[in-house]
Design a protein around this motif. Sequence first.
Motif, PDB file in Angstrom:
ATOM      1  N   VAL A 201       0.858  -1.186   0.000  1.00 48.95           N
ATOM      2  CA  VAL A 201       0.000   0.000   0.000  1.00 48.95           C
ATOM      3  C   VAL A 201       0.890   1.231   0.000  1.00 48.95           C
ATOM      4  N   SER A 202       0.653   2.143  -0.934  1.00 48.14           N
ATOM      5  CA  SER A 202       1.516   3.319  -1.072  1.00 48.14           C
ATOM      6  C   SER A 202       1.063   4.487  -0.209  1.00 48.14           C
ATOM      7  N   HIS A 203      -0.216   4.478   0.169  1.00 44.34           N
ATOM      8  CA  HIS A 203      -0.753   5.539   1.020  1.00 44.34           C
ATOM      9  C   HIS A 203      -1.847   4.911   1.861  1.00 44.34           C
ATOM     10  N   THR A 204      -1.675   4.907   3.178  1.00 35.53           N
ATOM     11  CA  THR A 204      -2.570   4.140   4.039  1.00 35.53           C
ATOM     12  C   THR A 204      -3.937   4.782   4.260  1.00 35.53           C
TER      13      THR A 204
ATOM     14  N   ILE B 207      -2.340   1.950  -4.178  1.00 36.57           N
ATOM     15  CA  ILE B 207      -1.095   1.316  -4.606  1.00 36.57           C
ATOM     16  C   ILE B 207      -0.468   2.129  -5.733  1.00 36.57           C
ATOM     17  N   SER B 208       0.801   1.868  -6.009  1.00 35.52           N
ATOM     18  CA  SER B 208       1.476   2.495  -7.143  1.00 35.52           C
ATOM     19  C   SER B 208       1.257   1.651  -8.390  1.00 35.52           C
ATOM     20  N   MET B 209       0.944   2.308  -9.492  1.00 35.33           N
ATOM     21  CA  MET B 209       0.750   1.621 -10.769  1.00 35.33           C
ATOM     22  C   MET B 209       1.787   2.148 -11.751  1.00 35.33           C
ATOM     23  N   HIS B 210       2.357   1.264 -12.557  1.00 40.87           N
ATOM     24  CA  HIS B 210       3.454   1.659 -13.451  1.00 40.87           C
ATOM     25  C   HIS B 210       2.942   2.268 -14.753  1.00 40.87           C
TER      26      HIS B 210
ATOM     27  N   HIS C  77       4.097   8.213 -16.638  1.00 43.22           N
ATOM     28  CA  HIS C  77       5.251   8.345 -15.749  1.00 43.22           C
ATOM     29  C   HIS C  77       4.993   7.679 -14.396  1.00 43.22           C
ATOM     30  N   GLY C  78       4.105   6.713 -14.379  1.00 42.70           N
ATOM     31  CA  GLY C  78       3.704   6.098 -13.122  1.00 42.70           C
ATOM     32  C   GLY C  78       2.574   6.891 -12.498  1.00 42.70           C
ATOM     33  N   CYS C  79       1.734   6.241 -11.724  1.00 39.37           N
ATOM     34  CA  CYS C  79       0.585   6.923 -11.119  1.00 39.37           C
ATOM     35  C   CYS C  79       0.130   6.144  -9.897  1.00 39.37           C
ATOM     36  N   GLN C  80      -0.965   6.569  -9.331  1.00 40.22           N
ATOM     37  CA  GLN C  80      -1.545   5.901  -8.177  1.00 40.22           C
ATOM     38  C   GLN C  80      -2.887   5.273  -8.563  1.00 40.22           C
ATOM     39  N   ALA C  81      -3.218   4.180  -7.882  1.00 44.59           N
ATOM     40  CA  ALA C  81      -4.494   3.506  -8.132  1.00 44.59           C
ATOM     41  C   ALA C  81      -5.109   3.102  -6.799  1.00 44.59           C
ATOM     42  N   ILE C  82      -6.401   3.301  -6.680  1.00 45.45           N
ATOM     43  CA  ILE C  82      -7.149   2.939  -5.476  1.00 45.45           C
ATOM     44  C   ILE C  82      -8.113   1.823  -5.836  1.00 45.45           C
ATOM     45  N   LEU C  83      -8.043   0.716  -5.107  1.00 46.12           N
ATOM     46  CA  LEU C  83      -8.986  -0.375  -5.328  1.00 46.12           C
ATOM     47  C   LEU C  83     -10.264  -0.068  -4.566  1.00 46.12           C
ATOM     48  N   ASN C  84     -11.355   0.037  -5.303  1.00 43.94           N
ATOM     49  CA  ASN C  84     -12.592   0.569  -4.734  1.00 43.94           C
ATOM     50  C   ASN C  84     -13.769  -0.319  -5.113  1.00 43.94           C
ATOM     51  N   THR C  85     -14.242  -1.114  -4.157  1.00 49.43           N
ATOM     52  CA  THR C  85     -15.400  -1.979  -4.406  1.00 49.43           C
ATOM     53  C   THR C  85     -16.706  -1.200  -4.446  1.00 49.43           C
ATOM     54  N   GLY C  86     -16.651   0.093  -4.163  1.00 50.72           N
ATOM     55  CA  GLY C  86     -17.855   0.910  -4.170  1.00 50.72           C
ATOM     56  C   GLY C  86     -18.125   1.593  -5.489  1.00 50.72           C
ATOM     57  N   THR C  87     -17.353   1.281  -6.527  1.00 47.85           N
ATOM     58  CA  THR C  87     -17.629   1.858  -7.838  1.00 47.85           C
ATOM     59  C   THR C  87     -17.647   0.756  -8.887  1.00 47.85           C
ATOM     60  N   THR C  88     -18.493   0.922  -9.870  1.00 48.83           N
ATOM     61  CA  THR C  88     -18.559  -0.022 -10.984  1.00 48.83           C
ATOM     62  C   THR C  88     -17.389   0.167 -11.930  1.00 48.83           C
TER      63      THR C  88
ATOM     64  N   THR D 254     -11.275  11.763 -11.689  1.00 48.90           N
ATOM     65  CA  THR D 254     -10.440  11.676 -10.496  1.00 48.90           C
ATOM     66  C   THR D 254      -9.533  12.881 -10.308  1.00 48.90           C
ATOM     67  N   GLU D 255      -9.446  13.768 -11.309  1.00 49.41           N
ATOM     68  CA  GLU D 255      -8.618  14.964 -11.122  1.00 49.41           C
ATOM     69  C   GLU D 255      -9.198  15.868 -10.035  1.00 49.41           C
ATOM     70  N   LYS D 256     -10.483  15.703  -9.724  1.00 45.01           N
ATOM     71  CA  LYS D 256     -11.087  16.471  -8.639  1.00 45.01           C
ATOM     72  C   LYS D 256     -10.634  15.962  -7.280  1.00 45.01           C
ATOM     73  N   TRP D 257     -10.120  14.730  -7.267  1.00 46.24           N
ATOM     74  CA  TRP D 257      -9.715  14.109  -6.011  1.00 46.24           C
ATOM     75  C   TRP D 257      -8.257  14.385  -5.682  1.00 46.24           C
ATOM     76  N   SER D 258      -7.405  14.446  -6.700  1.00 48.21           N
ATOM     77  CA  SER D 258      -5.973  14.601  -6.445  1.00 48.21           C
ATOM     78  C   SER D 258      -5.309  15.312  -7.611  1.00 48.21           C
ATOM     79  N   SER D 259      -4.218  16.017  -7.333  1.00 49.51           N
ATOM     80  CA  SER D 259      -3.453  16.665  -8.398  1.00 49.51           C
ATOM     81  C   SER D 259      -2.587  15.650  -9.133  1.00 49.51           C
ATOM     82  N   LEU D 260      -2.347  14.481  -8.526  1.00 45.47           N
ATOM     83  CA  LEU D 260      -1.594  13.418  -9.168  1.00 45.47           C
ATOM     84  C   LEU D 260      -2.495  12.663 -10.132  1.00 45.47           C
ATOM     85  N   GLU D 261      -1.885  11.954 -11.102  1.00 49.56           N
ATOM     86  CA  GLU D 261      -2.701  11.069 -11.927  1.00 49.56           C
ATOM     87  C   GLU D 261      -3.118   9.889 -11.056  1.00 49.56           C
ATOM     88  N   THR D 262      -4.388   9.805 -10.788  1.00 53.75           N
ATOM     89  CA  THR D 262      -4.915   8.787  -9.888  1.00 53.75           C
ATOM     90  C   THR D 262      -6.046   8.033 -10.570  1.00 53.75           C
TER      91      THR D 262
END
Length: 380
Positions: free
Chosen positions: A238-241, A246-249, A262-273, A344-352
Amino acid sequence: MKWLGILGLVTLSECLVTIPLTKTKTMREILREKNLLTNFLENTDDPSQNATDDPNIFLHPLRNYMDLSYVGNITIGTPPQEFRVVFDTGSSDLWVSSINCSTPSCCARKLFDPHSSSTFQSSSRPIKIKYGSGMVIGFRGYDTVRIGKLIDLRQAFGLINKQIGLDHVNFDGVLGLGNSLLAHQGITPVFDNLKKQGIISQPVFAFYFSTGKENGSVVMFGGVDHSYHKGQLKWIPVSHTLYWQISMHRITLNGVVVACLHGCQAILNTGTTYLLGPSTVVNTIQKRITARLVSQEYMVPCNDITKLPSFIFTINGNDYPVPAQAYTWKGPQGTCFSNFKGGTEKWSSLETWMLGDAFLRLYFSVYDRGNKRIGLAPAV
């Protein structure tokens, strides 16, 4: 910001007067015509899905709602009052609608009556929970929560009196499985309490989502039943608790990097389709899969799906293919849509990215709180 992407997709309510955007039948009408509506709203418990050889692992059945969402039954109170909830890794609070709910959509849901529970303890503390598609408002209470054989005593939860933007959902509430820091101030989430009270031996839970069938999906607590996946679990730190992040390549299509350059972040979310990403990136992806925007949905010619290539999500050095049958879905009257969504740009400035059910149907997922890692393996 918490995210629950399935909110707003479908409606099971006939208490509201709605104006359809398209000349298609509602999901409720389709289910009724196929004699599936009553079955879907009934108890989701399936004894065959509660059996495991390991007494430390607790399996709880989920009902697959047309590959759009997965819901399971819990009870609250004494005697128990039953509710259909989404087990959501993208949030951490438990809430259900109360008998004092003033929102018209509540007439389509089961409502918690605190006066009928001998173990209910009231609280005057207000609660407000925001999601990507809406908000719920109410007050905090405490009562016994049961998830199958798991009994969580004096669990704090939200009794919701008002719902905003959540009219078209097919469940009564949400049970969050995210980090406790995401929970409303002062609330210990259900999963944390199960471990704290010694109800589960290991701080681990996992999901298996079926494809194309109502029964067979499960959430499991306390360990992993390996019969639900093929091959070895691949563990990802887990990259951010704060989230199950997690980090995705990279994300490639036909060998070309189309996202996460250039690499990004990914959140595993069972609450979205969906497969949620930055809008500019997702719009480019929609063009690559010949999707066109119609009434706020990206439509894909159904005849093209068998010809479309797989996207490859590369995570921690391993490739996770997502074929066209997974990143598209077939709606009413044979219309096909893309499971890619922007925002997801509304959630974070990083590519998420948020990898929802479209991804998790393909890959059995394990959430190991103790070791701060996520395990993935192809689902059976």
